[in-house]
Scaffold this motif. Structure first.
Motif, PDB file in Angstrom:
ATOM      1  N   GLU A 128       5.856  -4.591   7.145  1.00  0.00           N
ATOM      2  CA  GLU A 128       4.952  -5.796   7.390  1.00  0.00           C
ATOM      3  C   GLU A 128       3.368  -5.216   7.162  1.00  0.00           C
ATOM      4  O   GLU A 128       2.538  -5.697   6.339  1.00  0.00           O
ATOM      5  CB  GLU A 128       4.966  -6.584   8.798  1.00  0.00           C
ATOM      6  N   GLU A 129       3.343  -4.185   7.685  1.00  0.00           N
ATOM      7  CA  GLU A 129       1.903  -3.608   7.609  1.00  0.00           C
ATOM      8  C   GLU A 129       1.476  -2.943   6.197  1.00  0.00           C
ATOM      9  O   GLU A 129       0.498  -2.835   5.939  1.00  0.00           O
ATOM     10  CB  GLU A 129       1.792  -2.472   8.647  1.00  0.00           C
ATOM     11  N   GLU A 173       4.376   2.562  11.569  1.00  0.00           N
ATOM     12  CA  GLU A 173       3.836   1.493  10.803  1.00  0.00           C
ATOM     13  C   GLU A 173       5.296   0.896  10.223  1.00  0.00           C
ATOM     14  O   GLU A 173       6.178   1.747   9.872  1.00  0.00           O
ATOM     15  CB  GLU A 173       2.843   1.446   9.647  1.00  0.00           C
ATOM     16  N   LEU A 203      -9.501  -0.324  -6.491  1.00  0.00           N
ATOM     17  CA  LEU A 203     -10.149  -1.667  -6.112  1.00  0.00           C
ATOM     18  C   LEU A 203     -11.347  -1.833  -6.937  1.00  0.00           C
ATOM     19  O   LEU A 203     -11.741  -3.078  -7.323  1.00  0.00           O
ATOM     20  CB  LEU A 203     -10.455  -1.543  -4.581  1.00  0.00           C
ATOM     21  N   GLN A 257       0.837  -1.216  -0.117  1.00  0.00           N
ATOM     22  CA  GLN A 257       0.039   0.084  -0.142  1.00  0.00           C
ATOM     23  C   GLN A 257       0.787   1.289  -0.041  1.00  0.00           C
ATOM     24  O   GLN A 257       1.791   1.384   0.943  1.00  0.00           O
ATOM     25  CB  GLN A 257      -0.956   0.085   1.277  1.00  0.00           C
ATOM     26  N   LYS A 273     -12.486  -5.097  -9.377  1.00  0.00           N
ATOM     27  CA  LYS A 273     -13.675  -5.716  -9.509  1.00  0.00           C
ATOM     28  C   LYS A 273     -14.226  -5.701 -10.800  1.00  0.00           C
ATOM     29  O   LYS A 273     -14.625  -6.766 -11.256  1.00  0.00           O
ATOM     30  CB  LYS A 273     -14.529  -4.900  -8.484  1.00  0.00           C
ATOM     31  N   LYS A 331      -2.082 -19.515  -3.497  1.00  0.00           N
ATOM     32  CA  LYS A 331      -3.241 -19.243  -4.236  1.00  0.00           C
ATOM     33  C   LYS A 331      -2.697 -19.614  -5.760  1.00  0.00           C
ATOM     34  O   LYS A 331      -3.276 -19.234  -6.718  1.00  0.00           O
ATOM     35  CB  LYS A 331      -3.716 -17.931  -4.347  1.00  0.00           C
ATOM     36  N   PRO A 369     -20.166  -4.932 -11.327  1.00  0.00           N
ATOM     37  CA  PRO A 369     -20.515  -4.076  -9.838  1.00  0.00           C
ATOM     38  C   PRO A 369     -21.394  -2.978 -10.336  1.00  0.00           C
ATOM     39  O   PRO A 369     -21.235  -2.263 -11.308  1.00  0.00           O
ATOM     40  CB  PRO A 369     -19.279  -3.741  -9.625  1.00  0.00           C
ATOM     41  N   TRP A 428      -9.250   9.289   0.836  1.00  0.00           N
ATOM     42  CA  TRP A 428      -9.193   9.965   1.931  1.00  0.00           C
ATOM     43  C   TRP A 428      -7.508  10.690   2.244  1.00  0.00           C
ATOM     44  O   TRP A 428      -6.624  10.517   1.237  1.00  0.00           O
ATOM     45  CB  TRP A 428      -9.274   8.757   3.000  1.00  0.00           C
ATOM     46  N   LYS A 453       2.442   8.820   5.369  1.00  0.00           N
ATOM     47  CA  LYS A 453       1.684   9.124   6.606  1.00  0.00           C
ATOM     48  C   LYS A 453       2.579   8.166   7.730  1.00  0.00           C
ATOM     49  O   LYS A 453       3.532   8.336   8.039  1.00  0.00           O
ATOM     50  CB  LYS A 453       0.253   8.654   6.517  1.00  0.00           C
ATOM     51  N   ASP A 502     -22.867  -3.543  -2.871  1.00  0.00           N
ATOM     52  CA  ASP A 502     -22.671  -1.945  -2.611  1.00  0.00           C
ATOM     53  C   ASP A 502     -23.733  -1.305  -1.904  1.00  0.00           C
ATOM     54  O   ASP A 502     -24.827  -1.543  -2.513  1.00  0.00           O
ATOM     55  CB  ASP A 502     -22.264  -1.421  -3.989  1.00  0.00           C
ATOM     56  N   LEU A 512       0.244  -5.777   0.894  1.00  0.00           N
ATOM     57  CA  LEU A 512      -1.254  -6.083   0.684  1.00  0.00           C
ATOM     58  C   LEU A 512      -1.465  -7.248   1.052  1.00  0.00           C
ATOM     59  O   LEU A 512      -2.831  -7.567   1.422  1.00  0.00           O
ATOM     60  CB  LEU A 512      -1.334  -5.915  -0.834  1.00  0.00           C
ATOM     61  N   ARG A 513      -0.747  -8.350   0.901  1.00  0.00           N
ATOM     62  CA  ARG A 513      -1.260  -9.767   1.184  1.00  0.00           C
ATOM     63  C   ARG A 513       0.293 -10.234   1.793  1.00  0.00           C
ATOM     64  O   ARG A 513       1.272  -9.689   1.421  1.00  0.00           O
ATOM     65  CB  ARG A 513      -1.268 -10.712   0.136  1.00  0.00           C
ATOM     66  N   PRO A 514       0.158 -11.110   2.715  1.00  0.00           N
ATOM     67  CA  PRO A 514       1.311 -11.718   3.272  1.00  0.00           C
ATOM     68  C   PRO A 514       2.023 -12.597   2.154  1.00  0.00           C
ATOM     69  O   PRO A 514       1.458 -12.886   1.088  1.00  0.00           O
ATOM     70  CB  PRO A 514       0.721 -12.989   4.410  1.00  0.00           C
ATOM     71  N   LYS A 553      -5.472  -9.719   7.834  1.00  0.00           N
ATOM     72  CA  LYS A 553      -4.626  -9.637   6.449  1.00  0.00           C
ATOM     73  C   LYS A 553      -3.428 -10.501   6.496  1.00  0.00           C
ATOM     74  O   LYS A 553      -3.018 -11.072   5.510  1.00  0.00           O
ATOM     75  CB  LYS A 553      -4.218  -8.193   6.490  1.00  0.00           C
ATOM     76  N   GLN A 554      -2.764 -10.557   7.713  1.00  0.00           N
ATOM     77  CA  GLN A 554      -1.553 -11.384   7.618  1.00  0.00           C
ATOM     78  C   GLN A 554      -1.675 -12.893   7.725  1.00  0.00           C
ATOM     79  O   GLN A 554      -1.014 -13.663   7.286  1.00  0.00           O
ATOM     80  CB  GLN A 554      -0.690 -11.147   8.933  1.00  0.00           C
ATOM     81  N   TRP A 560     -14.098   7.700  -4.198  1.00  0.00           N
ATOM     82  CA  TRP A 560     -13.726   8.317  -2.980  1.00  0.00           C
ATOM     83  C   TRP A 560     -12.186   8.362  -2.525  1.00  0.00           C
ATOM     84  O   TRP A 560     -11.451   7.625  -3.420  1.00  0.00           O
ATOM     85  CB  TRP A 560     -14.748   8.024  -1.826  1.00  0.00           C
ATOM     86  N   PHE A 573       0.786 -15.755   0.547  1.00  0.00           N
ATOM     87  CA  PHE A 573      -0.403 -15.563  -0.152  1.00  0.00           C
ATOM     88  C   PHE A 573      -0.441 -16.174  -1.665  1.00  0.00           C
ATOM     89  O   PHE A 573      -1.202 -16.828  -2.091  1.00  0.00           O
ATOM     90  CB  PHE A 573      -1.160 -14.290  -0.143  1.00  0.00           C
TER      91      PHE A 573
END
Ligand SMILES: Cc1cc2nc3c(=O)[nH]c(=O)nc-3n(C[C@H](O)[C@H](O)[C@H](O)COP(=O)(O)OP(=O)(O)OC[C@H]3O[C@@H](n4cnc5c(N)ncnc54)[C@H](O)[C@@H]3O)c2cc1C
Lengths: 410, 112
Positions: free
Chosen positions: A60-61, A57, A303, A44, A307, A73, A319, A327, A50, B107, A64-66, B29-30, A325, A69
């Motif tokens: 690790e944080e 942070e 995202l 991310q 989708k 998959k 969808p 932030w 920030k 949604d 997006l995925r460990p 998530k982890q 939006w 993953f």
């Protein structure tokens, strides 16, 4: 789609990392290969200016995925690999070094990158840009207690970095050429509020200020910023954050239509039925805004388009039209923006801007087109819903914080 | 390490271990726990990490920030034990916490 088919995703960022997970979740049984030129699995970017920059942070944080993953998959990650060309006729991509990989479906998720400006001194040591984890790590070393950092450009990233620098005990000066920060992307009341808030925290904000160049010290390290009006702003480091450009070169070279972004339809598909594009790199229609075309640069957009592409590729229902939006977080200010103000004929401020909790609604007739909220998530959620539902509202009631958001409809 | 159990909307239960200080959202998530999408990454700006906390744990949680409360107020699925999992930081006191996750929402924004 069958097991023998192969989907290639180019760009292992937020959009690319999301679409591969969604394709699997939605049951795509074939091969998925995700190519990215950065040496990291998808992560991310928002925290880079920030929480990550401010040291709250860790890496690790950001992920997006460990790491496990992708293997779990059956998604092949090919990192630190640059895709150099697309051959649409042969349905293959060419990697740097010459290797060719064929695809049945190609998804372009190459994102955007910081706009570079040609200023004297731009290549000096201590002059940064901020897009990648590597950029953030470099910048982090420059943000330290007692150090002064100059932000060239008063957009979201500039303001966020300024806040992080101050949180870490440094000082920051934001240099903006327009009469107010966020001039292109926010209302005047919001800009004014944020300028005041930043100043109250010790950030210096210089508007109507044009940078002429960067000044070097003896060792080739930046020591200050020269403005066109003769002012000189000493600093220990500078960040150039003057917006972005879409990374649509691959698509353009392949003859796909681009106009400040790869042109896609409501399913994130390009004019070539085998090629999709998602995320920052696209120019896409928004059904809630008369299908006008927009280049949206945000995580929710990445995202959403992931989708759309997944649904189209797997023949699932489209969808619902979404409200875009975004932030931002600066100090303890939580900013949330929904919708797009294009075509608004009025703005209505709800709440008291000096109290640090308010919302700015953009209206066209009795419809809300967009809302910017400061520390008022109820107004955000309600506004977003009303934009989607095209609710007609009463301006008088909307303006009156004593009237609940549930009751502002006309 | 402390334990968290996630029970998904189809009833499947998964227990993981995380270090104290990690949020229930991050733990999910982890460990590839489905149904917690956490679109904003834990900034208290969306509400895609909504969970129901097993009632017996409710009084052990940190009180809710008003922004979290405001975000939850707009969820039709809100219950008295609703929380945003990004706002629940694991502690020794919460060892064994149980939360229920919700199916991804169609949604909510748009009308049918
Ligand atoms: C500092 C910062 C703060 C932000 N804060 C916010 C925020 O608060 N809220 C919000 O909504 N958004 C925020 N954003 C924007 C958000 O991060 C982007 O909208 C999002 O990352 C877009 O995802 P993407 O996958 O389209 O592009 P990216 O995440 O940029 O991913 C594209 C990837 O493709 C790679 N690539 C490009 N070309 C090639 C090639 N030819 N071969 C291989 N790989 C290639 C790139 O190197 C990159 O890794 C922020 C961005 C930054 C930089």
């Amino acid at each position: 789609m069958s097991e023998s088919q192969r989907i290639i995703v180019v760009g292992a960022g937020h959009a690319g990392g999301t679409v591969v997970a969604q394709l699997r979740q939605a049951g795509f049984p074939g091969e998925i290969i995700l190519f990215g030129d950065e040496p990291f699995a998808p992560y991310q970017r928002p925290p880079l200016s920030k929480a990550y920059l401010a040291g709250k942070e860790g890496v690790e944080e950001l992920k997006l995925r460990p790491d496990a993953f992708y293997e779990n998959k059956g998604i092949t990650l090919r990192l630190a690999v640059t895709v150099e060309a697309i051959d649409r006729e042969k349905k293959l991509i060419r990697l740097k070094g010459g290797e060719e990989v064929s695809y049945d479906i190609l998804i372009l998720a190459t994102g955007s990158r910081p706009r570079r400006i040609n200023l004297p001194g731009i290549a000096l040591k201590g002059v940064y840009e901020l897009r990648t984890l590597a950029d953030a790590d470099g910048l982090k070393s420059a943000i330290q207690p007692g150090k002064r950092i100059a932000l060239i450009g008063g957009g979201y990233i500039g303001l966020e970095v300024a806040a992080s620098a101050v949180i870490l005990g440094g000082t920051a000066v934001v240099i903006e050429s327009q009469p107010r920060v966020l001039a292109r992307v926010a209302s005047a009341p919001l800009s004014e509020y944020l300028e005041g808030y930043h100043r109250s925290k010790g950030v210096e904000i210089l508007t109507n200020s044009q940078v002429q160049g960067l000044e070097a010290g003896k060792d080739g390290q930046v020591i200050g910023v020269k403005l066109t009006d003769g002012r000189y702003i000493p600093c220990d480091a500078a960040v150039v954050c003057v917006g972005g450009v879409t990374s649509d070169e691959l698509a353009r070279a392949a003859g796909l239509s681009c106009d400040g972004g790869v042109v896609v339809d409501i399913d994130a598909r390009t004019a070539d039925p085998a090629i999709f594009a998602i995320g920052d790199v696209t120019l896409r229609p928004l059904p809630l805004y008369d299908n006008q075309m927009f280049n949206l640069v945000s995580v929710p957009n990445a995202l959403e388009q992931a989708k759309q592409a997944t649904a189209a590729i797997l023949g699932k229902p489209r969808p619902k039209p979404e409200v875009p939006w975004f932030w931002s977080h600066q100090f303890d200010v939580s900013l949330q923006i929904a919708g797009l103000p294009l075509g608004a004929d009025d703005i209505v401020v709800r709440g008291d801007t000096s109290g640090g909790e308010f919302a700015v609604f953009y209206l066209k007739d009795a419809r809300i087109l967009a809302v910017e909220t400061v520390n008022t998530p109820v107004e955000f959620m309600a506004g977003k819903q009303m934009i989607a539902r095209k609710t007609l509202v009463s301006r008088e009631r909307l303006r009156d914080p004593a009237v609940e958001m549930m009751d502002v409809a006309a | 390490m402390v334990k968290v159990t996630y029970i998904d909307s189809s009833g499947v239960s998964r227990t993981i271990e995380v270090a104290p200080g990690v949020s229930v959202m991050q733990g999910a998530k982890q460990n590839d726990i489905p149904e917690i999408t956490a679109d904003c990454g834990g900034l208290r700006t969306c509400s895609s990490c909504h969970v129901y906390v097993d009632p017996q744990w409710m009084d052990k949680l940190q009180p809710m920030h008003k922004i979290e409360n405001g975000l939850l107020a707009f969820k039709e699925t809100r219950q008295p034990n609703s929380r945003l999992s990004c706002q629940i930081l694991m502690t020794e006191d919460l060892d064994g916490l149980v939360v229920r996750t919700l199916p991804p929402e169609p949604d909510e924004d748009a009308n049918d």
